[in-house]
Design a protein around this motif. Structure first.
Motif, PDB file in Angstrom:
ATOM      1  N   MET A  58      32.417  13.490 -72.227  1.00  0.00           N
ATOM      2  CA  MET A  58      32.767  12.458 -71.260  1.00  0.00           C
ATOM      3  C   MET A  58      32.108  11.119 -71.586  1.00  0.00           C
ATOM      4  O   MET A  58      32.711  10.066 -71.369  1.00  0.00           O
ATOM      5  CB  MET A  58      32.420  12.923 -69.841  1.00  0.00           C
ATOM      6  N   ILE A  59      30.904  11.136 -72.142  1.00  0.00           N
ATOM      7  CA  ILE A  59      30.282   9.880 -72.574  1.00  0.00           C
ATOM      8  C   ILE A  59      31.090   9.294 -73.744  1.00  0.00           C
ATOM      9  O   ILE A  59      31.295   8.079 -73.820  1.00  0.00           O
ATOM     10  CB  ILE A  59      28.802  10.086 -72.969  1.00  0.00           C
ATOM     11  N   GLY A  60      31.562  10.160 -74.631  1.00  0.00           N
ATOM     12  CA  GLY A  60      32.435   9.700 -75.720  1.00  0.00           C
ATOM     13  C   GLY A  60      33.713   9.069 -75.181  1.00  0.00           C
ATOM     14  O   GLY A  60      34.186   8.053 -75.704  1.00  0.00           O
ATOM     15  N   ALA A  61      34.279   9.652 -74.134  1.00  0.00           N
ATOM     16  CA  ALA A  61      35.480   9.082 -73.517  1.00  0.00           C
ATOM     17  C   ALA A  61      35.194   7.713 -72.903  1.00  0.00           C
ATOM     18  O   ALA A  61      36.024   6.801 -72.978  1.00  0.00           O
ATOM     19  CB  ALA A  61      36.022  10.036 -72.456  1.00  0.00           C
ATOM     20  N   VAL A  62      34.009   7.551 -72.321  1.00  0.00           N
ATOM     21  CA  VAL A  62      33.631   6.253 -71.747  1.00  0.00           C
ATOM     22  C   VAL A  62      33.513   5.201 -72.851  1.00  0.00           C
ATOM     23  O   VAL A  62      33.987   4.072 -72.709  1.00  0.00           O
ATOM     24  CB  VAL A  62      32.306   6.361 -70.951  1.00  0.00           C
ATOM     25  N   ILE A  63      32.898   5.581 -73.959  1.00  0.00           N
ATOM     26  CA  ILE A  63      32.765   4.643 -75.079  1.00  0.00           C
ATOM     27  C   ILE A  63      34.150   4.236 -75.588  1.00  0.00           C
ATOM     28  O   ILE A  63      34.397   3.056 -75.861  1.00  0.00           O
ATOM     29  CB  ILE A  63      31.901   5.263 -76.202  1.00  0.00           C
ATOM     30  N   ALA A  64      35.050   5.199 -75.698  1.00  0.00           N
ATOM     31  CA  ALA A  64      36.414   4.886 -76.145  1.00  0.00           C
ATOM     32  C   ALA A  64      37.117   3.966 -75.149  1.00  0.00           C
ATOM     33  O   ALA A  64      37.828   3.036 -75.552  1.00  0.00           O
ATOM     34  CB  ALA A  64      37.213   6.179 -76.339  1.00  0.00           C
ATOM     35  N   ALA A  65      36.916   4.202 -73.854  1.00  0.00           N
ATOM     36  CA  ALA A  65      37.523   3.334 -72.843  1.00  0.00           C
ATOM     37  C   ALA A  65      36.956   1.921 -72.919  1.00  0.00           C
ATOM     38  O   ALA A  65      37.684   0.938 -72.774  1.00  0.00           O
ATOM     39  CB  ALA A  65      37.309   3.916 -71.447  1.00  0.00           C
ATOM     40  N   LYS A  66      35.653   1.807 -73.144  1.00  0.00           N
ATOM     41  CA  LYS A  66      35.032   0.486 -73.269  1.00  0.00           C
ATOM     42  C   LYS A  66      35.625  -0.287 -74.433  1.00  0.00           C
ATOM     43  O   LYS A  66      35.898  -1.478 -74.346  1.00  0.00           O
ATOM     44  CB  LYS A  66      33.512   0.664 -73.447  1.00  0.00           C
ATOM     45  N   ARG A  67      35.856   0.415 -75.533  1.00  0.00           N
ATOM     46  CA  ARG A  67      36.406  -0.231 -76.735  1.00  0.00           C
ATOM     47  C   ARG A  67      37.920  -0.395 -76.675  1.00  0.00           C
ATOM     48  O   ARG A  67      38.494  -1.048 -77.534  1.00  0.00           O
ATOM     49  CB  ARG A  67      36.043   0.594 -77.964  1.00  0.00           C
ATOM     50  N   GLY A  68      38.549   0.226 -75.703  1.00  0.00           N
ATOM     51  CA  GLY A  68      40.004   0.172 -75.620  1.00  0.00           C
ATOM     52  C   GLY A  68      40.657   0.982 -76.730  1.00  0.00           C
ATOM     53  O   GLY A  68      41.741   0.640 -77.196  1.00  0.00           O
ATOM     54  N   SER A  69      40.004   2.052 -77.138  1.00  0.00           N
ATOM     55  CA  SER A  69      40.502   2.809 -78.290  1.00  0.00           C
ATOM     56  C   SER A  69      41.068   4.177 -77.932  1.00  0.00           C
ATOM     57  O   SER A  69      41.209   5.024 -78.793  1.00  0.00           O
ATOM     58  CB  SER A  69      39.405   2.944 -79.346  1.00  0.00           C
ATOM     59  N   HIS A  70      41.388   4.398 -76.660  1.00  0.00           N
ATOM     60  CA  HIS A  70      42.109   5.615 -76.312  1.00  0.00           C
ATOM     61  C   HIS A  70      43.519   5.489 -76.877  1.00  0.00           C
ATOM     62  O   HIS A  70      44.034   4.389 -77.065  1.00  0.00           O
ATOM     63  CB  HIS A  70      42.159   5.805 -74.808  1.00  0.00           C
ATOM     64  N   PHE A  71      44.137   6.609 -77.144  1.00  0.00           N
ATOM     65  CA  PHE A  71      45.445   6.567 -77.788  1.00  0.00           C
ATOM     66  C   PHE A  71      46.472   5.898 -76.882  1.00  0.00           C
ATOM     67  O   PHE A  71      46.353   5.894 -75.660  1.00  0.00           O
ATOM     68  CB  PHE A  71      45.902   7.969 -78.180  1.00  0.00           C
ATOM     69  N   ALA A  72      47.495   5.351 -77.509  1.00  0.00           N
ATOM     70  CA  ALA A  72      48.577   4.695 -76.775  1.00  0.00           C
ATOM     71  C   ALA A  72      49.856   4.818 -77.582  1.00  0.00           C
ATOM     72  O   ALA A  72      49.836   4.792 -78.816  1.00  0.00           O
ATOM     73  CB  ALA A  72      48.244   3.227 -76.545  1.00  0.00           C
ATOM     74  N   SER A 136      31.868   9.469 -65.542  1.00  0.00           N
ATOM     75  CA  SER A 136      32.668   8.871 -66.613  1.00  0.00           C
ATOM     76  C   SER A 136      33.925   8.217 -66.055  1.00  0.00           C
ATOM     77  O   SER A 136      34.336   7.165 -66.529  1.00  0.00           O
ATOM     78  CB  SER A 136      33.023   9.915 -67.671  1.00  0.00           C
ATOM     79  N   GLY A 137      34.523   8.820 -65.047  1.00  0.00           N
ATOM     80  CA  GLY A 137      35.708   8.217 -64.438  1.00  0.00           C
ATOM     81  C   GLY A 137      35.418   6.860 -63.834  1.00  0.00           C
ATOM     82  O   GLY A 137      36.189   5.908 -63.997  1.00  0.00           O
ATOM     83  N   VAL A 138      34.291   6.756 -63.137  1.00  0.00           N
ATOM     84  CA  VAL A 138      33.895   5.463 -62.546  1.00  0.00           C
ATOM     85  C   VAL A 138      33.638   4.439 -63.655  1.00  0.00           C
ATOM     86  O   VAL A 138      34.107   3.296 -63.586  1.00  0.00           O
ATOM     87  CB  VAL A 138      32.653   5.633 -61.644  1.00  0.00           C
ATOM     88  N   MET A 139      32.910   4.858 -64.686  1.00  0.00           N
ATOM     89  CA  MET A 139      32.593   3.921 -65.764  1.00  0.00           C
ATOM     90  C   MET A 139      33.854   3.497 -66.526  1.00  0.00           C
ATOM     91  O   MET A 139      34.011   2.312 -66.868  1.00  0.00           O
ATOM     92  CB  MET A 139      31.573   4.539 -66.715  1.00  0.00           C
ATOM     93  N   MET A 140      34.774   4.422 -66.763  1.00  0.00           N
ATOM     94  CA  MET A 140      36.020   4.066 -67.449  1.00  0.00           C
ATOM     95  C   MET A 140      36.853   3.117 -66.592  1.00  0.00           C
ATOM     96  O   MET A 140      37.477   2.186 -67.120  1.00  0.00           O
ATOM     97  CB  MET A 140      36.813   5.325 -67.818  1.00  0.00           C
TER      98      MET A 140
END
Length: 156
Positions: A58-72, A136-140
Motif C-alpha cells: 500500500m505504501i508502494g501504491a501511494v508512491i505510484a499515486a504521488k508520481r501519477g504512475s498508476h496504469f491508464a 493509503s487511500g487517504v494519502m492517494m
C-alpha cells in the motif's frame, strides 16, 4: 515529469517502503531457516510477514499515486484534439481522487469491524492490516487532488 518529483513526502515514503521490505526479508529469512532446521514454522513470522507485505504494497501504491504512475488506458484520450487534453486530465484526476476516497472510506468501515478480531499468534487487532488500506487511500486521495490542483494552475 511526475517520476522526477522528489518532494518531502515521497522521500519519507520511499524510506519507509525500504524499511518495510528489509523487515519482510528478515522475517521471511528467519521463517525459512527455522522451518528448515526444525521442520516447524514459527507462527508469528507468517503474521508479521503478511502485515509487512500489506503495508509495503500500500505504501508502494501511494508512491505510484504521488508520481501519477498508476496504469491508464489512453486510447480515447489520445484520439481527442489537443485543446481538450488539459480539461479531460482535470476531470480524470478528479474522478481518480473520488475513487481513492471511496476506497479509503470503504477500508475505514472494514477496519472498524476488523478491530474486534485478533490475530491468532500475536493477538494484535486485525484492524492494523486494514489501517494500511485506509491510510493509503487517504494519502492517494490527497496526492490525486494535489496533482489536479497543480494541473489547473499550469498555463495552457
Amino acid at each position: 515529469m511526475p517520476g522526477n518529483d522528489r518532494t518531502f513526502p515521497v522521500g519519507v515514503l520511499e524510506t519507509l517502503l525500504a524499511a518495510l521490505m528489509v523487515g519482510l526479508l528478515v522475517v521471511v529469512f528467519i521463517q525459512v531457516v527455522v522451518r528448515y532446521a526444525t521442520y516447524q514454522p514459527l507462527a508469528w513470522t507468517e503474521e508479521v510477514a503478511r502485515l509487512l507485505f500489506i503495508w509495503a504494497s500500500m505504501i508502494g501504491a501511494v508512491i505510484a499515486a504521488k508520481r501519477g504512475s498508476h496504469f491508464a488506458v489512453t486510447l480515447i484520450f489520445d484520439l481527442l484534439p489537443l485543446k481538450f487534453h488539459r480539461t479531460v486530465k482535470v476531470i480524470l484526476q478528479t474522478m481518480e481522487a473520488g475513487f481513492y476516497a471511496l476506497f479509503a472510506w470503504s477500508a475505514f468501515i472494514v477496519m472498524r469491524v476488523a478491530h474486534n478480531q485478533q490475530s491468532p499468534s500475536l493477538e494484535f487487532p486485525m484492524s492494523i492490516s486494514y489501517a494500511a488500506l485506509t491510510t493509503s487511500g487517504v494519502m492517494m486521495t490527497l496526492f490525486a487532488l494535489w496533482r489536479t490542483a497543480k494541473l489547473m494552475r499550469e498555463k495552457s
